[in-house]
Design a protein around this motif. Structure first.
Motif, PDB file in Angstrom:
ATOM      1  N   ARG A  11       0.849  -1.201   0.000  1.00  0.00           N
ATOM      2  CA  ARG A  11       0.000   0.000   0.000  1.00  0.00           C
ATOM      3  C   ARG A  11       0.876   1.240   0.000  1.00  0.00           C
ATOM      4  NH1 ARG A  11      -5.321  -1.069   3.845  1.00  0.00           N
ATOM      5  NH2 ARG A  11      -5.999  -2.890   2.646  1.00  0.00           N
ATOM      6  N   ASP A  19      -0.070   4.380   2.030  1.00  0.00           N
ATOM      7  CA  ASP A  19       0.218   4.514   3.463  1.00  0.00           C
ATOM      8  C   ASP A  19       1.647   4.981   3.731  1.00  0.00           C
ATOM      9  OD1 ASP A  19      -2.328   3.767   4.052  1.00  0.00           O
ATOM     10  OD2 ASP A  19      -1.851   1.722   4.683  1.00  0.00           O
ATOM     11  N   HIS A  77       1.694   1.270  10.710  1.00  0.00           N
ATOM     12  CA  HIS A  77       1.557   1.234   9.252  1.00  0.00           C
ATOM     13  C   HIS A  77       2.838   0.803   8.543  1.00  0.00           C
ATOM     14  CE1 HIS A  77      -2.101   3.568  10.068  1.00  0.00           C
ATOM     15  NE2 HIS A  77      -2.526   3.022   8.937  1.00  0.00           N
TER      16      HIS A  77
HETATM   17 MG    MG Z   1      -5.550   2.422   5.741  1.00  0.00          MG
END
Ligand code: MG
Ligand code: ATP
Length: 560
Positions: free
Chosen positions: A68, A71, A80
Protein backbone atom coordinates in the motif's frame (compact mmCIF):
# COMPACT_ATOMS: atom_id res chain seq x y z
CA UNK A 1 2.83 -16.14 19.44
CA UNK A 2 4.97 -15.86 16.33
CA UNK A 3 3.92 -14.72 12.88
CA UNK A 4 4.06 -18.29 11.70
CA UNK A 5 1.97 -19.57 14.58
CA UNK A 6 -0.69 -16.94 13.96
CA UNK A 7 -0.96 -17.95 10.31
CA UNK A 8 -1.11 -21.63 11.21
CA UNK A 9 -3.85 -21.04 13.75
CA UNK A 10 -5.83 -18.95 11.30
CA UNK A 11 -5.64 -21.62 8.62
CA UNK A 12 -6.46 -24.37 11.11
CA UNK A 13 -9.50 -22.50 12.40
CA UNK A 14 -10.93 -21.74 9.01
CA UNK A 15 -10.18 -25.19 7.62
CA UNK A 16 -12.13 -26.62 10.53
CA UNK A 17 -14.91 -24.35 9.39
CA UNK A 18 -14.92 -25.76 5.89
CA UNK A 19 -12.48 -23.40 4.14
CA UNK A 20 -9.87 -24.44 1.57
CA UNK A 21 -6.43 -22.85 1.63
CA UNK A 22 -5.28 -20.99 -1.48
CA UNK A 23 -1.83 -19.49 -2.10
CA UNK A 24 -0.92 -15.82 -2.04
CA UNK A 25 -1.14 -14.18 -5.45
CA UNK A 26 1.63 -12.06 -6.93
CA UNK A 27 2.12 -8.52 -5.64
CA UNK A 28 1.85 -7.34 -9.21
CA UNK A 29 -1.72 -7.71 -10.42
CA UNK A 30 -1.97 -9.77 -13.54
CA UNK A 31 -5.15 -8.66 -15.19
CA UNK A 32 -5.71 -5.22 -13.87
CA UNK A 33 -4.09 -2.14 -15.35
CA UNK A 34 -6.00 0.13 -12.94
CA UNK A 35 -3.72 -0.51 -9.98
CA UNK A 36 0.01 -1.06 -9.68
CA UNK A 37 0.05 -3.43 -6.74
CA UNK A 38 -2.11 -5.90 -4.89
CA UNK A 39 -3.36 -3.81 -1.96
CA UNK A 40 -5.55 -6.40 -0.27
CA UNK A 41 -6.50 -10.05 -0.43
CA UNK A 42 -9.59 -9.08 -2.35
CA UNK A 43 -7.66 -8.04 -5.37
CA UNK A 44 -6.78 -11.35 -7.02
CA UNK A 45 -10.21 -12.71 -6.16
CA UNK A 46 -12.31 -10.10 -7.94
CA UNK A 47 -13.54 -12.45 -10.71
CA UNK A 48 -14.81 -14.87 -8.06
CA UNK A 49 -16.49 -12.10 -6.12
CA UNK A 50 -18.31 -11.25 -9.34
CA UNK A 51 -19.62 -14.79 -9.58
CA UNK A 52 -17.07 -16.90 -11.42
CA UNK A 53 -16.57 -20.30 -9.75
CA UNK A 54 -13.31 -20.67 -7.82
CA UNK A 55 -11.71 -24.07 -8.44
CA UNK A 56 -11.06 -24.50 -4.70
CA UNK A 57 -14.69 -23.93 -3.76
CA UNK A 58 -16.82 -21.25 -2.14
CA UNK A 59 -15.05 -20.99 1.22
CA UNK A 60 -11.42 -19.98 1.04
CA UNK A 61 -8.64 -19.00 3.41
CA UNK A 62 -5.38 -17.32 2.45
CA UNK A 63 -2.55 -15.05 3.43
CA UNK A 64 -1.89 -12.39 0.81
CA UNK A 65 1.18 -10.20 0.44
CA UNK A 66 0.12 -6.58 0.02
CA UNK A 67 1.71 -3.27 -0.93
CA UNK A 68 0.00 0.00 0.00
CA UNK A 69 1.93 2.98 -1.25
CA UNK A 70 -0.96 5.14 -0.09
CA UNK A 71 0.22 4.51 3.46
CA UNK A 72 3.81 5.60 2.82
CA UNK A 73 3.53 8.82 4.84
CA UNK A 74 2.24 6.86 7.82
CA UNK A 75 5.20 4.48 7.81
CA UNK A 76 7.36 5.20 10.82
CA UNK A 77 4.37 5.28 13.16
CA UNK A 78 3.59 2.18 15.22
CA UNK A 79 1.12 0.42 12.94
CA UNK A 80 1.56 1.23 9.25
CA UNK A 81 3.73 -0.51 6.68
CA UNK A 82 3.95 -0.29 2.90
CA UNK A 83 4.38 -4.06 2.68
CA UNK A 84 2.36 -6.28 4.96
CA UNK A 85 0.69 -9.66 5.06
CA UNK A 86 -3.06 -10.00 5.19
CA UNK A 87 -4.91 -13.08 6.38
CA UNK A 88 -8.32 -13.56 4.87
CA UNK A 89 -11.33 -15.83 4.89
CA UNK A 90 -13.72 -15.77 1.98
CA UNK A 91 -17.33 -16.70 1.63
CA UNK A 92 -18.12 -16.68 -2.06
CA UNK A 93 -21.89 -16.71 -1.90
CA UNK A 94 -21.63 -19.38 0.79
CA UNK A 95 -22.09 -17.54 4.07
CA UNK A 96 -23.02 -14.11 5.24
CA UNK A 97 -22.84 -11.67 8.13
CA UNK A 98 -23.93 -13.98 10.93
CA UNK A 99 -21.43 -16.74 10.17
CA UNK A 100 -18.63 -14.29 9.37
CA UNK A 101 -19.00 -12.30 12.58
CA UNK A 102 -19.43 -15.42 14.71
CA UNK A 103 -16.26 -16.92 13.26
CA UNK A 104 -14.32 -13.67 13.71
CA UNK A 105 -15.40 -13.49 17.33
CA UNK A 106 -14.60 -17.13 18.01
CA UNK A 107 -11.15 -16.82 16.45
CA UNK A 108 -10.31 -13.62 18.34
CA UNK A 109 -11.56 -14.67 21.74
CA UNK A 110 -11.75 -18.50 21.80
CA UNK A 111 -9.32 -20.04 24.31
CA UNK A 112 -8.12 -22.50 21.69
CA UNK A 113 -7.47 -19.65 19.25
CA UNK A 114 -6.22 -16.13 19.99
CA UNK A 115 -7.85 -15.91 23.41
CA UNK A 116 -7.90 -12.11 23.40
CA UNK A 117 -9.43 -10.22 26.28
CA UNK A 118 -13.04 -9.61 25.24
CA UNK A 119 -13.19 -6.40 27.23
CA UNK A 120 -10.54 -4.81 25.06
CA UNK A 121 -12.27 -5.55 21.78
CA UNK A 122 -14.47 -2.97 20.12
CA UNK A 123 -16.03 -2.97 16.65
CA UNK A 124 -17.40 -0.56 14.11
CA UNK A 125 -20.18 -0.97 11.56
CA UNK A 126 -21.39 1.12 8.65
CA UNK A 127 -23.50 4.13 9.63
CA UNK A 128 -25.20 4.38 6.24
CA UNK A 129 -25.47 7.33 3.88
CA UNK A 130 -27.62 8.57 1.03
CA UNK A 131 -26.64 5.61 -1.17
CA UNK A 132 -26.18 2.62 1.12
CA UNK A 133 -28.34 1.85 4.17
CA UNK A 134 -27.10 1.61 7.75
CA UNK A 135 -25.82 -1.86 8.69
CA UNK A 136 -28.13 -2.60 11.63
CA UNK A 137 -27.88 -6.31 10.97
CA UNK A 138 -24.15 -6.52 11.74
CA UNK A 139 -24.53 -4.41 14.86
CA UNK A 140 -27.20 -6.80 16.13
CA UNK A 141 -25.04 -9.83 15.47
CA UNK A 142 -22.11 -8.26 17.33
CA UNK A 143 -24.39 -7.66 20.30
CA UNK A 144 -25.60 -11.24 20.17
CA UNK A 145 -22.07 -12.67 20.26
CA UNK A 146 -21.36 -10.53 23.31
CA UNK A 147 -19.98 -7.11 22.38
CA UNK A 148 -21.69 -4.48 24.56
CA UNK A 149 -23.55 -1.70 22.75
CA UNK A 150 -21.14 1.01 23.87
CA UNK A 151 -18.31 -0.77 22.08
CA UNK A 152 -20.17 -0.97 18.76
CA UNK A 153 -19.62 2.24 16.82
CA UNK A 154 -21.39 3.36 13.67
CA UNK A 155 -18.91 5.00 11.32
CA UNK A 156 -19.16 6.55 7.86
CA UNK A 157 -18.04 5.60 4.43
CA UNK A 158 -14.39 6.44 4.91
CA UNK A 159 -13.91 3.77 7.57
CA UNK A 160 -16.67 1.32 6.99
CA UNK A 161 -17.21 0.84 3.33
CA UNK A 162 -14.84 -1.22 1.20
CA UNK A 163 -14.20 -1.41 -2.49
CA UNK A 164 -11.64 -0.37 -5.05
CA UNK A 165 -11.59 3.18 -6.33
CA UNK A 166 -12.08 1.93 -9.86
CA UNK A 167 -15.39 0.27 -8.93
CA UNK A 168 -16.37 -3.39 -8.89
CA UNK A 169 -17.47 -5.48 -5.92
CA UNK A 170 -17.91 -3.52 -2.69
CA UNK A 171 -19.98 -3.21 0.43
CA UNK A 172 -20.19 -2.12 4.05
CA UNK A 173 -17.62 -3.50 6.44
CA UNK A 174 -17.13 -4.07 10.10
CA UNK A 175 -13.77 -3.40 11.70
CA UNK A 176 -12.41 -5.00 14.85
CA UNK A 177 -10.12 -3.13 17.22
CA UNK A 178 -8.02 -4.32 20.11
CA UNK A 179 -7.16 -1.63 22.58
CA UNK A 180 -8.08 0.89 19.90
CA UNK A 181 -5.87 -0.63 17.18
CA UNK A 182 -7.63 -1.92 14.08
CA UNK A 183 -6.60 -5.50 13.42
CA UNK A 184 -9.32 -7.08 11.31
CA UNK A 185 -12.00 -6.08 8.88
CA UNK A 186 -14.99 -8.11 7.71
CA UNK A 187 -16.31 -6.81 4.42
CA UNK A 188 -19.80 -7.70 3.28
CA UNK A 189 -19.76 -7.43 -0.45
CA UNK A 190 -23.22 -7.10 -1.74
CA UNK A 191 -22.89 -4.41 -4.40
CA UNK A 192 -21.15 -3.94 -7.70
CA UNK A 193 -20.16 -0.34 -8.35
CA UNK A 194 -20.68 0.42 -12.02
CA UNK A 195 -18.71 2.76 -14.24
CA UNK A 196 -21.46 5.40 -14.00
CA UNK A 197 -21.06 5.43 -10.20
CA UNK A 198 -24.32 3.58 -9.51
CA UNK A 199 -24.57 0.44 -7.43
CA UNK A 200 -26.25 -2.79 -8.45
CA UNK A 201 -26.74 -5.78 -6.15
CA UNK A 202 -24.12 -8.47 -6.70
CA UNK A 203 -25.29 -11.80 -8.06
CA UNK A 204 -23.84 -13.49 -5.00
CA UNK A 205 -23.21 -12.00 -1.59
CA UNK A 206 -19.60 -12.42 -0.51
CA UNK A 207 -17.68 -12.17 2.71
CA UNK A 208 -14.14 -10.83 2.38
CA UNK A 209 -12.09 -10.39 5.51
CA UNK A 210 -8.63 -8.98 6.09
CA UNK A 211 -6.54 -9.40 9.21
CA UNK A 212 -3.17 -7.65 9.38
CA UNK A 213 -0.56 -10.23 10.37
CA UNK A 214 2.03 -7.80 11.73
CA UNK A 215 -0.47 -5.81 13.79
CA UNK A 216 -2.14 -8.85 15.23
CA UNK A 217 1.10 -10.53 16.23
CA UNK A 218 2.21 -7.30 17.90
CA UNK A 219 -0.91 -6.96 20.02
CA UNK A 220 -0.89 -10.69 20.88
CA UNK A 221 2.58 -10.18 22.32
CA UNK A 222 1.61 -7.04 24.17
CA UNK A 223 3.86 -4.91 21.94
CA UNK A 224 3.24 -1.32 21.06
CA UNK A 225 4.35 -1.49 17.44
CA UNK A 226 4.69 -3.81 14.44
CA UNK A 227 8.42 -3.12 14.56
CA UNK A 228 8.71 -4.79 17.95
CA UNK A 229 7.95 -8.27 16.62
CA UNK A 230 9.70 -10.55 14.16
CA UNK A 231 10.66 -10.33 11.37
CA UNK A 232 10.66 -6.51 11.42
CA UNK A 233 12.36 -6.42 14.80
CA UNK A 234 15.48 -8.12 13.43
CA UNK A 235 15.45 -5.90 10.36
CA UNK A 236 15.33 -2.75 12.47
CA UNK A 237 18.11 -4.18 14.64
CA UNK A 238 20.28 -4.69 11.60
CA UNK A 239 19.66 -1.08 10.53
CA UNK A 240 20.66 0.07 14.02
CA UNK A 241 23.89 -1.88 13.77
CA UNK A 242 24.76 -0.15 10.52
CA UNK A 243 23.76 3.30 11.78
CA UNK A 244 25.92 5.84 13.57
CA UNK A 245 23.09 7.78 15.14
CA UNK A 246 19.69 6.82 16.47
CA UNK A 247 16.39 7.85 14.93
CA UNK A 248 13.45 5.52 15.41
CA UNK A 249 11.40 6.87 12.53
CA UNK A 250 14.29 6.62 10.07
CA UNK A 251 15.13 3.07 11.21
CA UNK A 252 11.54 1.99 10.72
CA UNK A 253 11.22 3.60 7.31
CA UNK A 254 14.38 1.88 6.11
CA UNK A 255 13.28 -1.50 7.47
CA UNK A 256 9.82 -1.21 5.94
CA UNK A 257 10.86 0.17 2.55
CA UNK A 258 13.65 -2.28 1.95
CA UNK A 259 11.47 -5.19 2.97
CA UNK A 260 8.83 -3.95 0.52
CA UNK A 261 11.47 -3.49 -2.20
CA UNK A 262 12.79 -7.03 -1.60
CA UNK A 263 9.29 -8.41 -2.05
CA UNK A 264 8.63 -6.40 -5.22
CA UNK A 265 11.87 -7.51 -6.86
CA UNK A 266 11.65 -11.03 -5.46
CA UNK A 267 8.03 -11.50 -6.55
CA UNK A 268 6.95 -14.26 -8.94
CA UNK A 269 6.49 -11.42 -11.40
CA UNK A 270 9.36 -9.44 -9.95
CA UNK A 271 10.58 -6.25 -11.56
CA UNK A 272 13.57 -3.92 -11.50
CA UNK A 273 13.69 -0.23 -10.52
CA UNK A 274 12.78 2.12 -13.38
CA UNK A 275 11.09 5.41 -14.09
CA UNK A 276 7.66 4.02 -14.84
CA UNK A 277 4.83 2.28 -13.07
CA UNK A 278 5.77 -0.35 -10.47
CA UNK A 279 9.45 0.17 -11.22
CA UNK A 280 9.12 3.81 -10.24
CA UNK A 281 7.44 3.01 -6.94
CA UNK A 282 10.21 0.53 -6.28
CA UNK A 283 12.85 3.13 -7.09
CA UNK A 284 11.19 5.61 -4.74
CA UNK A 285 11.15 3.09 -1.91
CA UNK A 286 14.83 2.23 -2.32
CA UNK A 287 15.98 5.82 -2.77
CA UNK A 288 13.92 7.05 0.15
CA UNK A 289 15.47 4.34 2.31
CA UNK A 290 18.94 5.37 1.17
CA UNK A 291 18.26 8.98 2.03
CA UNK A 292 17.11 8.00 5.52
CA UNK A 293 20.24 5.86 5.73
CA UNK A 294 22.33 8.98 5.18
CA UNK A 295 20.44 10.65 8.01
CA UNK A 296 21.55 7.81 10.24
CA UNK A 297 25.13 8.25 9.11
CA UNK A 298 25.27 5.07 7.03
CA UNK A 299 27.96 5.81 4.49
CA UNK A 300 28.52 2.51 2.75
CA UNK A 301 26.27 0.59 0.43
CA UNK A 302 23.77 -1.19 2.68
CA UNK A 303 20.45 -1.87 0.97
CA UNK A 304 21.50 -5.30 -0.33
CA UNK A 305 22.47 -6.33 3.20
CA UNK A 306 18.98 -5.59 4.43
CA UNK A 307 17.59 -7.35 1.36
CA UNK A 308 19.64 -10.43 2.18
CA UNK A 309 18.36 -10.44 5.72
CA UNK A 310 14.74 -10.11 4.56
CA UNK A 311 15.26 -13.08 2.25
CA UNK A 312 16.84 -15.14 5.05
CA UNK A 313 14.03 -14.31 7.44
CA UNK A 314 11.09 -14.71 5.09
CA UNK A 315 11.86 -17.13 2.27
CA UNK A 316 10.64 -20.11 4.30
CA UNK A 317 7.17 -18.76 3.76
CA UNK A 318 7.88 -16.98 0.48
CA UNK A 319 10.23 -19.27 -1.47
CA UNK A 320 10.11 -16.95 -4.50
CA UNK A 321 12.47 -14.65 -2.55
CA UNK A 322 15.13 -17.33 -2.35
CA UNK A 323 14.64 -18.17 -6.00
CA UNK A 324 15.15 -14.57 -7.07
CA UNK A 325 17.84 -13.81 -4.52
CA UNK A 326 20.63 -13.06 -7.01
CA UNK A 327 18.42 -10.72 -8.99
CA UNK A 328 17.26 -8.89 -5.86
CA UNK A 329 20.77 -8.37 -4.49
CA UNK A 330 22.09 -7.29 -7.87
CA UNK A 331 19.31 -4.75 -8.30
CA UNK A 332 19.86 -3.30 -4.83
CA UNK A 333 23.57 -2.89 -5.54
CA UNK A 334 22.98 -1.30 -8.93
CA UNK A 335 20.27 1.04 -7.77
CA UNK A 336 22.26 2.19 -4.77
CA UNK A 337 25.28 2.77 -6.96
CA UNK A 338 23.25 4.80 -9.46
CA UNK A 339 21.69 6.93 -6.79
CA UNK A 340 24.87 7.20 -4.76
CA UNK A 341 26.67 8.84 -7.65
CA UNK A 342 24.33 11.79 -7.68
CA UNK A 343 22.82 11.96 -4.22
CA UNK A 344 25.33 14.30 -2.57
CA UNK A 345 25.41 16.60 -5.56
CA UNK A 346 21.65 16.50 -5.91
CA UNK A 347 21.13 17.40 -2.26
CA UNK A 348 23.44 20.38 -2.76
CA UNK A 349 21.49 21.35 -5.87
CA UNK A 350 18.29 21.04 -3.90
CA UNK A 351 19.69 23.38 -1.24
CA UNK A 352 20.47 25.86 -3.99
CA UNK A 353 16.85 25.71 -5.11
CA UNK A 354 17.45 23.82 -8.34
CA UNK A 355 14.32 22.99 -10.31
CA UNK A 356 12.62 19.70 -9.26
CA UNK A 357 12.58 18.57 -12.87
CA UNK A 358 16.36 18.89 -13.15
CA UNK A 359 16.66 17.05 -9.85
CA UNK A 360 14.58 14.29 -11.39
CA UNK A 361 16.29 14.00 -14.77
CA UNK A 362 19.87 14.75 -13.77
CA UNK A 363 20.06 13.54 -10.19
CA UNK A 364 17.40 10.83 -10.14
CA UNK A 365 15.37 12.44 -7.37
CA UNK A 366 11.81 11.13 -7.53
CA UNK A 367 9.48 14.13 -7.37
CA UNK A 368 7.90 12.74 -4.21
CA UNK A 369 11.30 12.79 -2.53
CA UNK A 370 11.94 16.38 -3.57
CA UNK A 371 8.53 17.29 -2.21
CA UNK A 372 9.39 15.62 1.04
CA UNK A 373 12.72 17.42 1.30
CA UNK A 374 10.89 20.66 0.61
CA UNK A 375 8.27 19.91 3.24
CA UNK A 376 11.00 19.36 5.82
CA UNK A 377 12.16 22.87 5.04
CA UNK A 378 8.68 24.34 5.08
CA UNK A 379 8.77 24.92 1.32
CA UNK A 380 6.36 23.84 -1.40
CA UNK A 381 7.03 22.38 -4.83
CA UNK A 382 5.11 23.40 -7.93
CA UNK A 383 3.92 19.95 -8.89
CA UNK A 384 1.92 21.21 -11.87
CA UNK A 385 5.01 22.74 -13.40
CA UNK A 386 6.92 19.52 -12.85
CA UNK A 387 4.26 17.53 -14.61
CA UNK A 388 4.18 19.93 -17.54
CA UNK A 389 7.96 19.74 -17.87
CA UNK A 390 7.77 16.00 -17.64
CA UNK A 391 5.22 15.86 -20.42
CA UNK A 392 7.28 18.07 -22.71
CA UNK A 393 10.33 15.97 -22.00
CA UNK A 394 8.44 12.82 -22.88
CA UNK A 395 7.20 14.23 -26.13
CA UNK A 396 10.72 15.20 -27.07
CA UNK A 397 12.17 11.81 -26.28
CA UNK A 398 9.29 10.17 -28.06
CA UNK A 399 10.00 12.13 -31.22
CA UNK A 400 13.64 11.28 -30.90
CA UNK A 401 13.04 7.58 -30.60
CA UNK A 402 9.86 7.37 -32.66
CA UNK A 403 9.41 3.92 -34.03
CA UNK A 404 12.92 2.96 -33.09
CA UNK A 405 13.49 1.60 -29.64
CA UNK A 406 10.06 1.97 -28.14
CA UNK A 407 8.68 -1.37 -29.15
CA UNK A 408 11.95 -3.13 -29.59
CA UNK A 409 11.74 -2.22 -33.23
CA UNK A 410 15.14 -2.19 -34.81
CA UNK A 411 14.37 -1.24 -38.37
CA UNK A 412 11.36 0.15 -40.17
CA UNK A 413 11.66 -1.84 -43.31
CA UNK A 414 8.55 -3.34 -44.78
CA UNK A 415 9.29 -6.80 -43.39
CA UNK A 416 9.86 -5.53 -39.87
CA UNK A 417 6.62 -3.60 -39.96
CA UNK A 418 4.80 -6.75 -41.02
CA UNK A 419 6.38 -8.78 -38.25
CA UNK A 420 5.43 -6.09 -35.81
CA UNK A 421 1.76 -6.37 -36.76
CA UNK A 422 2.08 -10.15 -36.67
CA UNK A 423 3.36 -9.85 -33.09
CA UNK A 424 0.10 -8.13 -32.08
CA UNK A 425 -1.92 -10.87 -33.74
CA UNK A 426 0.20 -13.53 -32.08
CA UNK A 427 -0.33 -12.06 -28.64
CA UNK A 428 -4.09 -11.86 -29.17
CA UNK A 429 -4.15 -15.45 -30.45
CA UNK A 430 -2.11 -16.69 -27.47
CA UNK A 431 -4.57 -15.07 -25.10
CA UNK A 432 -7.46 -16.73 -26.95
CA UNK A 433 -5.86 -20.18 -26.93
CA UNK A 434 -3.99 -20.18 -23.60
CA UNK A 435 -5.98 -17.70 -21.52
CA UNK A 436 -6.01 -14.19 -20.10
CA UNK A 437 -2.92 -14.76 -17.98
CA UNK A 438 -0.84 -14.26 -21.13
CA UNK A 439 0.89 -10.88 -21.23
CA UNK A 440 3.71 -9.61 -23.35
CA UNK A 441 6.97 -9.77 -21.45
CA UNK A 442 9.28 -8.67 -24.21
CA UNK A 443 9.55 -8.39 -27.94
CA UNK A 444 12.34 -8.22 -30.45
CA UNK A 445 12.05 -8.06 -34.20
CA UNK A 446 14.67 -8.53 -36.88
CA UNK A 447 14.17 -8.63 -40.62
CA UNK A 448 14.04 -12.42 -40.44
CA UNK A 449 11.75 -13.14 -37.56
CA UNK A 450 9.72 -11.91 -34.63
CA UNK A 451 10.38 -12.94 -31.08
CA UNK A 452 7.77 -12.63 -28.35
CA UNK A 453 8.19 -13.39 -24.67
CA UNK A 454 4.97 -13.88 -22.75
CA UNK A 455 3.75 -14.99 -19.36
CA UNK A 456 2.80 -18.64 -19.39
CA UNK A 457 4.11 -21.44 -17.20
CA UNK A 458 3.96 -24.66 -19.17
CA UNK A 459 5.46 -25.65 -22.45
CA UNK A 460 2.89 -25.27 -25.19
CA UNK A 461 1.60 -28.47 -26.75
CA UNK A 462 1.87 -29.07 -30.48
CA UNK A 463 -1.87 -28.76 -30.64
CA UNK A 464 -1.83 -25.35 -28.93
CA UNK A 465 0.89 -24.12 -31.27
CA UNK A 466 -1.16 -25.22 -34.23
CA UNK A 467 -4.26 -23.50 -32.87
CA UNK A 468 -2.36 -20.25 -32.41
CA UNK A 469 -0.94 -20.40 -35.93
CA UNK A 470 -4.36 -21.11 -37.35
CA UNK A 471 -5.90 -18.23 -35.43
CA UNK A 472 -3.32 -15.77 -36.72
CA UNK A 473 -3.61 -17.04 -40.29
CA UNK A 474 -7.36 -16.79 -40.13
CA UNK A 475 -7.12 -13.09 -39.26
CA UNK A 476 -4.66 -12.63 -42.11
CA UNK A 477 -7.00 -14.30 -44.58
CA UNK A 478 -9.90 -12.13 -43.38
CA UNK A 479 -7.85 -9.09 -44.42
CA UNK A 480 -8.94 -6.97 -41.45
CA UNK A 481 -8.08 -3.27 -41.22
CA UNK A 482 -5.42 -2.09 -38.78
CA UNK A 483 -6.42 1.21 -37.20
CA UNK A 484 -4.52 3.68 -35.13
CA UNK A 485 -6.11 6.08 -32.64
CA UNK A 486 -4.48 8.60 -30.39
CA UNK A 487 -6.31 8.65 -27.10
CA UNK A 488 -5.69 9.56 -23.49
CA UNK A 489 -4.23 6.88 -21.26
CA UNK A 490 -7.52 6.74 -19.38
CA UNK A 491 -9.41 6.09 -22.56
CA UNK A 492 -6.93 3.41 -23.58
CA UNK A 493 -7.53 1.63 -20.29
CA UNK A 494 -11.25 2.03 -20.68
CA UNK A 495 -11.32 0.34 -24.07
CA UNK A 496 -9.21 -2.47 -22.67
CA UNK A 497 -6.06 -1.86 -24.70
CA UNK A 498 -3.16 -4.11 -23.78
CA UNK A 499 0.31 -2.80 -23.21
CA UNK A 500 2.46 -0.91 -20.85
CA UNK A 501 0.69 2.04 -19.29
CA UNK A 502 3.82 4.05 -19.27
CA UNK A 503 2.90 7.38 -17.84
CA UNK A 504 0.60 8.91 -15.31
CA UNK A 505 0.85 12.36 -16.72
CA UNK A 506 -2.24 12.51 -18.89
CA UNK A 507 -0.48 12.35 -22.25
CA UNK A 508 -1.95 10.72 -25.30
CA UNK A 509 -0.99 7.26 -26.41
CA UNK A 510 -1.36 5.47 -29.70
CA UNK A 511 -3.67 2.51 -29.70
CA UNK A 512 -3.47 0.10 -32.61
CA UNK A 513 -6.43 -2.17 -33.17
CA UNK A 514 -7.04 -4.90 -35.66
CA UNK A 515 -10.59 -5.54 -36.86
CA UNK A 516 -13.89 -3.92 -36.04
CA UNK A 517 -13.57 -0.86 -33.82
CA UNK A 518 -16.29 -1.98 -31.41
CA UNK A 519 -14.90 -5.49 -31.03
CA UNK A 520 -11.29 -5.58 -32.20
CA UNK A 521 -9.35 -8.81 -32.55
CA UNK A 522 -6.33 -7.14 -31.03
CA UNK A 523 -5.98 -3.78 -29.30
CA UNK A 524 -2.66 -2.56 -27.97
CA UNK A 525 -0.90 0.57 -26.85
CA UNK A 526 2.06 0.81 -29.18
CA UNK A 527 4.26 3.32 -30.94
CA UNK A 528 3.89 1.55 -34.27
CA UNK A 529 4.36 1.53 -37.17
CA UNK A 530 2.06 -1.12 -38.58
CA UNK A 531 0.71 -2.28 -41.89
CA UNK A 532 -2.83 -1.18 -42.81
CA UNK A 533 -4.56 -4.47 -43.69
CA UNK A 534 -3.79 -7.91 -42.27
CA UNK A 535 -3.97 -9.42 -45.76
CA UNK A 536 -0.57 -7.90 -46.51
CA UNK A 537 1.09 -10.31 -44.12
CA UNK A 538 1.32 -13.59 -46.02
CA UNK A 539 1.52 -16.90 -44.13
CA UNK A 540 2.38 -16.96 -40.43
CA UNK A 541 4.46 -19.76 -38.93
CA UNK A 542 5.84 -20.46 -35.42
CA UNK A 543 9.38 -21.81 -35.70
CA UNK A 544 10.25 -22.19 -32.08
CA UNK A 545 8.59 -22.33 -28.66
CA UNK A 546 10.87 -22.44 -25.62
CA UNK A 547 11.32 -21.32 -22.04
CA UNK A 548 12.65 -17.80 -21.59
CA UNK A 549 12.74 -17.42 -17.80
CA UNK A 550 10.62 -18.61 -14.91
CA UNK A 551 6.97 -18.39 -15.92
CA UNK A 552 7.85 -16.84 -19.27
CA UNK A 553 7.81 -18.62 -22.66
CA UNK A 554 9.37 -17.42 -25.87
CA UNK A 555 8.08 -17.82 -29.39
CA UNK A 556 9.96 -17.15 -32.58
CA UNK A 557 7.87 -16.87 -35.70
CA UNK A 558 8.17 -15.87 -39.32
CA UNK A 559 5.93 -14.79 -42.16
CA UNK A 560 6.38 -16.18 -45.60
MG1 MG B 1 -5.55 2.42 5.74
P1 ATP C 1 -6.05 1.81 8.93
O1 ATP C 1 -7.28 2.64 8.97
O2 ATP C 1 -5.47 1.49 10.27
O3 ATP C 1 -5.05 2.30 7.95
P2 ATP C 1 -7.43 0.17 7.04
O4 ATP C 1 -8.85 0.50 7.34
O5 ATP C 1 -6.79 0.87 5.91
O6 ATP C 1 -6.54 0.38 8.36
P3 ATP C 1 -8.12 -2.36 5.90
O7 ATP C 1 -8.12 -1.81 4.55
O8 ATP C 1 -9.43 -2.69 6.51
O9 ATP C 1 -7.30 -1.40 6.86
O10 ATP C 1 -7.17 -3.64 5.91
C1 ATP C 1 -7.42 -4.82 6.69
C2 ATP C 1 -6.37 -5.02 7.76
O11 ATP C 1 -5.06 -4.93 7.23
C3 ATP C 1 -6.39 -3.97 8.85
O12 ATP C 1 -7.34 -4.31 9.83
C4 ATP C 1 -4.99 -4.02 9.39
O13 ATP C 1 -4.84 -5.06 10.33
C5 ATP C 1 -4.17 -4.36 8.18
N1 ATP C 1 -3.55 -3.17 7.59
C6 ATP C 1 -4.12 -2.23 6.79
N2 ATP C 1 -3.24 -1.31 6.39
C7 ATP C 1 -2.06 -1.66 6.95
C8 ATP C 1 -0.75 -1.12 6.90
N3 ATP C 1 -0.48 -0.03 6.18
N4 ATP C 1 0.24 -1.76 7.57
C9 ATP C 1 -0.01 -2.87 8.29
N5 ATP C 1 -1.23 -3.44 8.37
C10 ATP C 1 -2.24 -2.85 7.72
Amino acid sequence: MTTRELKEKYFEFFKQNGHKAIPSASLIPENDPTVLFTTAGMHPLVPYLLGEKHPAGDKLVDVQKCIRTGDIDEVGDDWHLTFFEMLGNWGLGSYWKKEAIEMSWEFLTGKKWLGLNKKKISVSVFAGDSEIPKDEESAEIWELVGVPKDRIKFLGREDNFWGQAAGGPCGPCSEMFYDGIEIWNDVFMEYNKLDDGNYEPLKQKNVDTGMGVERTVAILNGKKSVFDVEPLKSIVKKVQELAKTKNTKAERIIADHLRAATFIMGDERGIAPSNVEQGYVLRRLIRRAIRYGKKLGIEKSFTYEIGKLVIDLMSDEYPELQKNKDFVIEQFIQEEEKFGKTLEKGLKEFEKGTDPFILFTTYGFPIEMTEELAREKGMKIDRRKFEEDFKKHQELSRTATAGKFKSGLADNSEQVTKLHTATHLLLAALRKVLGDHVYQKGSNITVERLRLDFSHKEKMTAEQIKKVEDAVNEVIVRDLPVNCNEVSLEKAKEIGAMGVFESKYGDKVKVYSVGMSDCPYSCEICAGPHITKTGQLGHFKIIKEEASSAGVRRIKAIIK
